[in-house]
Design a protein around this motif. Structure first.
Motif, PDB file in Angstrom:
ATOM      1  N   VAL A 165      -2.804 -14.574  36.937  1.00 21.10           N
ATOM      2  CA  VAL A 165      -3.964 -14.039  36.147  1.00 21.10           C
ATOM      3  C   VAL A 165      -4.467 -15.127  35.182  1.00 21.10           C
TER       4      VAL A 165
ATOM      5  N   ILE B 221       1.820 -11.423  39.439  1.00 17.28           N
ATOM      6  CA  ILE B 221       0.569 -10.879  38.913  1.00 17.28           C
ATOM      7  C   ILE B 221       0.225 -11.708  37.651  1.00 17.28           C
TER       8      ILE B 221
ATOM      9  N   SER C 244      -6.912  -1.717  37.691  1.00 17.42           N
ATOM     10  CA  SER C 244      -6.046  -0.681  38.175  1.00 17.42           C
ATOM     11  C   SER C 244      -6.171   0.638  37.185  1.00 17.42           C
TER      12      SER C 244
ATOM     13  N   TRP D 226      -6.061  -3.463  32.820  1.00 15.29           N
ATOM     14  CA  TRP D 226      -5.274  -1.998  33.108  1.00 15.29           C
ATOM     15  C   TRP D 226      -5.623  -0.975  32.226  1.00 15.29           C
TER      16      TRP D 226
ATOM     17  N   SER E  71     -10.142  -7.546  38.762  1.00 14.80           N
ATOM     18  CA  SER E  71      -9.218  -6.484  39.422  1.00 14.80           C
ATOM     19  C   SER E  71      -9.117  -5.400  38.569  1.00 14.80           C
TER      20      SER E  71
ATOM     21  N   HIS F 145      -4.699  -5.464  41.822  1.00  6.60           N
ATOM     22  CA  HIS F 145      -4.064  -6.774  41.174  1.00  6.60           C
ATOM     23  C   HIS F 145      -3.251  -7.612  42.278  1.00  6.60           C
TER      24      HIS F 145
ATOM     25  N   ALA G 112      -7.823  -9.422  34.962  1.00  6.18           N
ATOM     26  CA  ALA G 112      -7.260  -8.192  35.462  1.00  6.18           C
ATOM     27  C   ALA G 112      -7.387  -7.079  34.394  1.00  6.18           C
TER      28      ALA G 112
ATOM     29  N   ALA H 176      -6.222 -10.736  30.943  1.00  6.27           N
ATOM     30  CA  ALA H 176      -5.981  -9.476  31.111  1.00  6.27           C
ATOM     31  C   ALA H 176      -6.605  -9.026  29.968  1.00  6.27           C
TER      32      ALA H 176
END
Length: 707
Positions: A458, A454, A398, A422, A396, A404, A420, A461
């Protein structure tokens, strides 16, 4: 009555022992490679040319099967795949040996003047091959011919070979190292090769050059060329004929009559579901069409994964109606488009400039509703995709965090680990000033609830820079610091322009958006100081490309720079890269934040073009860190005009002395952010999370193959 246009013919293919072999006739293949050469879309299109030997080896080695199956074309060089295809109902299938394919390309290239590079065999064979091409197929140009030693190459030797091939700018790269070594070599280095078409053709060099006698055509037509080669080269071919041949025949009988035969044909052989192909389900609000920085970053990642053999399913939002960027060339992103499913949601609309607070509040609520409805749709579509074909990784991306949120509910219902990413701080009010209120601001009850969900669910990250990782892990709940790492964005994979910048003009190009926060003011004040120090006014041209042109024109008028500074509108991604190639210096302007946590994707695009970079950035930040570590340009303090002037003087003096490229262009910078390095980082992370991805090409690199 106007007749209806006929639909385009589908590419024919047959599945043999888990591998997809293309069955298109020779003229269709020639049309396809000519289109690849004409387009020069920055990709290296691979052609596998092999018969039963490659099929047999691939069926025994999943890593090799993944490598061969991810090629753009698998051409049947041999009678075995032809007979199997005919047995399974395909008519009119003909074998296309590597030598026949090369000769057909040479014949087609006489008029347009194809440029060819050869890698493999001996110097004597390559010289004879060059002579044969020049006399038999005039118009074709041999731009490089390299005979590598019969041993493992040192890294410096390999780098020198690839540089020689790239500098020659061939249209076709023919590799004759033997199967499977040649195809593994192309696969491992295609991210560095700047050639539209690369094909492994085995002994075809020697056949065309006349160094090895080839079987008469009638023997090949009846399928007995293997017997002819066995008589001529018994030590080389006996095992293939008497050991591998019977095993291959037995495997075909089991597949044909044992009820495990794969579907007869696929529309796209490149995306064949070969055994061991890694799969990823990627959720990203912005991906296709690539009409924003976030979408371009995500689309480049998807394309890089696909080119390394991954099967990627993408769930995204259709942003064509609300994007402020021009539409991109669809042909460069067609594989991303085919992989994308749009999740419906409430339209966000376009907030008018200068709107008052009631209008801004209404649009803020509309954006929240749009993101939540998209997350719900993405959850439903993504879960259906995950249940239909279990992914090895759930990814995912962002911003925004809607992806997310959807992944947080998909992850517990699938066995795949969830990674995830970022790209920026979220929520945005947690960004450093002047963008937001900093990491000590209150998250808010709803944001804390969502981020807690989240971060607890997860698996891992990722962040594009170490500074952003430390910054966000400082306020995100759930102890994410121990479950995170840095994986940068995918850099540009463009081919360098033959023309390049005008040597008589010191041209500076800025590509990107400017606004009140990311302002050109300090830079233009530095330009004024620079022009007072150096006699460069008539030789300097500064272009700002993208949104924010009115700010540029206003500041240029304020500092008396209208004759030097120009603004133009936004271009497509491909057109922007082309404009970068024509500039002397590539300019990047960042906001005056105290800690430069951002790694702009524009830096990676600049690095791929390999032009000197002037970064007007925070003194301590991710961009300055990258330029200090890898080189490639100069970083100037974005709060001091004198620092900008010093950097401009340094670059101008090097340009005037003819040493700009030698001092400020760094291959290390582009190499660090190359697409294959990013894909390898995800592959290593998957291995760390104990995901089985079907092996790596390292397992087959030791398979030397005959030359």
């Amino acid at each position: 009555m106007t007749p209806r246009p006929r639909p385009p013919a589908r590419a024919r293919a047959v599945s043999i022992l888990g591998s997809m072999v293309n069955l298109d006739p020779l003229d269709a293949i020639l049309a396809k490679v000519d289109r690849w050469v004409s387009d020069r879309d920055g990709a290296t299109h691979r052609i596998v040319v092999t018969g039963f030997h490659g099929l047999h080896e691939a069926s025994r080695d999943r890593a090799l099967q993944r490598i061969l199956g991810s090629a753009d074309l698998w051409v049947p060089d041999g009678i075995a795949p032809v007979w199997i295809a005919r047995l399974r109902g395909h008519r009119g299938v003909m074998r296309i040996p590597g030598a026949d394919l090369m000769e057909a390309v040479f014949k087609q290239g006489m008029a347009p003047g194809y440029r060819h590079a050869f890698y493999g065999d001996t110097d004597e064979v390559l010289e004879a091959l060059r002579t044969r091409i020049e006399t038999t197929w005039p118009g074709n140009v041999v731009v490089a011919a390299i005979s590598p030693p019969f041993r493992e190459l040192a890294p410096t030797e390999l780098d020198a070979h690839i540089d020689t091939l790239n500098d020659a700018r061939p249209d076709f790269l023919w590799v004759g190292l033997g199967m499977p070594k040649q195809d593994v070599w192309i696969y491992d280095h295609m991210h560095r090769l700047r050639v539209p078409v690369a094909a492994g053709v085995g002994a075809a060099f020697a056949f065309i050059a006349g160094a090895v006698e080839r079987a008469p055509p009638w023997i090949g037509s009846v399928g007995l060329e293997w017997a002819y080669r066995l008589i001529k080269e018994p030590r080389k071919c006996w095992r293939r004929c008497f050991v591998d041949g019977p095993r291959f025949t037995a495997a075909i009988c089991r597949e044909q009559f044992g009820g495990r035969r794969a579907p007869r044909s696929r529309r796209n052989p490149r995306r064949s579901e070969a055994i061991g192909t890694p799969r990823a389900l990627l959720l990203a609000v912005n991906c296709f069409p690539p009409t924003s920085p976030e979408a371009i970053v995500n689309a480049k990642l998807v394309r890089a994964l696909q080119r390394r053999g991954w099967h990627v399913d993408v769930v995204a939002r259709d942003n064509r109606a609300t994007s402020a960027y021009p539409p991109s060339d669809r042909s460069a992103w067609n594989t991303v488009e085919r992989a994308t499913t749009f999740a419906p949601c409430i339209s966000r609309g376009v907030e008018p400039r200068g709107a008052r607070w009631p209008t801004r509040a209404a649009f803020a609520l509309r954006r929240i509703a749009s993101n939540l409805t998209w997350a719900l749709s993405a959850y439903r579509i993504g879960l259906a995709r995950a249940r239909r074909a279990s992914p090895d990784l759930l990814l995912s991306r962002s911003v925004p965090a809607s992806a997310h949120l959807a992944a947080a509910f998909i992850a517990p219902r699938t066995r795949a680990p969830w990674v995830a990413n970022w790209n920026d701080p979220e929520p945005w009010h947690m960004a450093p000033p002047p963008y937001g209120r900093g990491p000590r601001a209150s998250l808010g009850r709803l944001w804390r609830l969502m981020l807690t969900l989240i971060c607890r669910r997860v698996t891992w990250a990722t962040f594009p820079s170490e500074r952003l990782r430390r910054y966000m892990c400082g306020y995100l709940p759930g102890g994410l610091a121990s479950r995170s790492s840095v994986i940068p964005h995918v850099g540009s994979d463009t081919t360098r322009s033959a023309a390049g910048p005008d040597p008589a003009v010191f041209s500076i190009l800025h590509a990107g958006t400017l606004d009140a926060v990311r302002s050109p003011d300090v830079f233009l004040r530095g330009v004024g100081i620079f022009l007072a120090r150096r006699p460069a006014r008539g030789r300097t041209s500064i272009c700002f490309m993208g949104q924010g042109g009115e700010l540029v024109e206003e500041a240029a008028g304020r500092y008396g720079l209208r004759d030097v500074v120009h603004a133009r509108g936004s271009l497509t991604y491909a057109a922007s890269v082309a404009a970068m190639q024509e500039a002397t210096i590539l300019l990047m302007i960042e906001a005056p934040v105290e800690d430069g946590i951002f790694l702009p994707s524009k830096l990676l695009d600049y690095a791929g073009v390999e032009r000197p970079i002037l970064a007007v950035s925070p003194r301590e930040g991710a961009v300055a860190d990258a330029l200090r570590e890898y080189g490639g340009g100069v970083a100037a303090d974005n709060q001091q005009a004198e620092s900008v002037a010093d950097a401009l003087c340094e670059l101008f003096d090097a340009w005037r002395a003819g040493d700009l490229t030698g001092r400020f262009v760094s291959a290390e910078l582009s190499y660090a952010y190359r697409a294959s390095a990013i894909v390898d980082a995800y592959t290593s992370l998957a291995a760390q999370l104990k995901v089985k991805l079907g092996g790596a090409s390292d397992r087959v690199c030791s398979s030397r193959g005959s030359r």
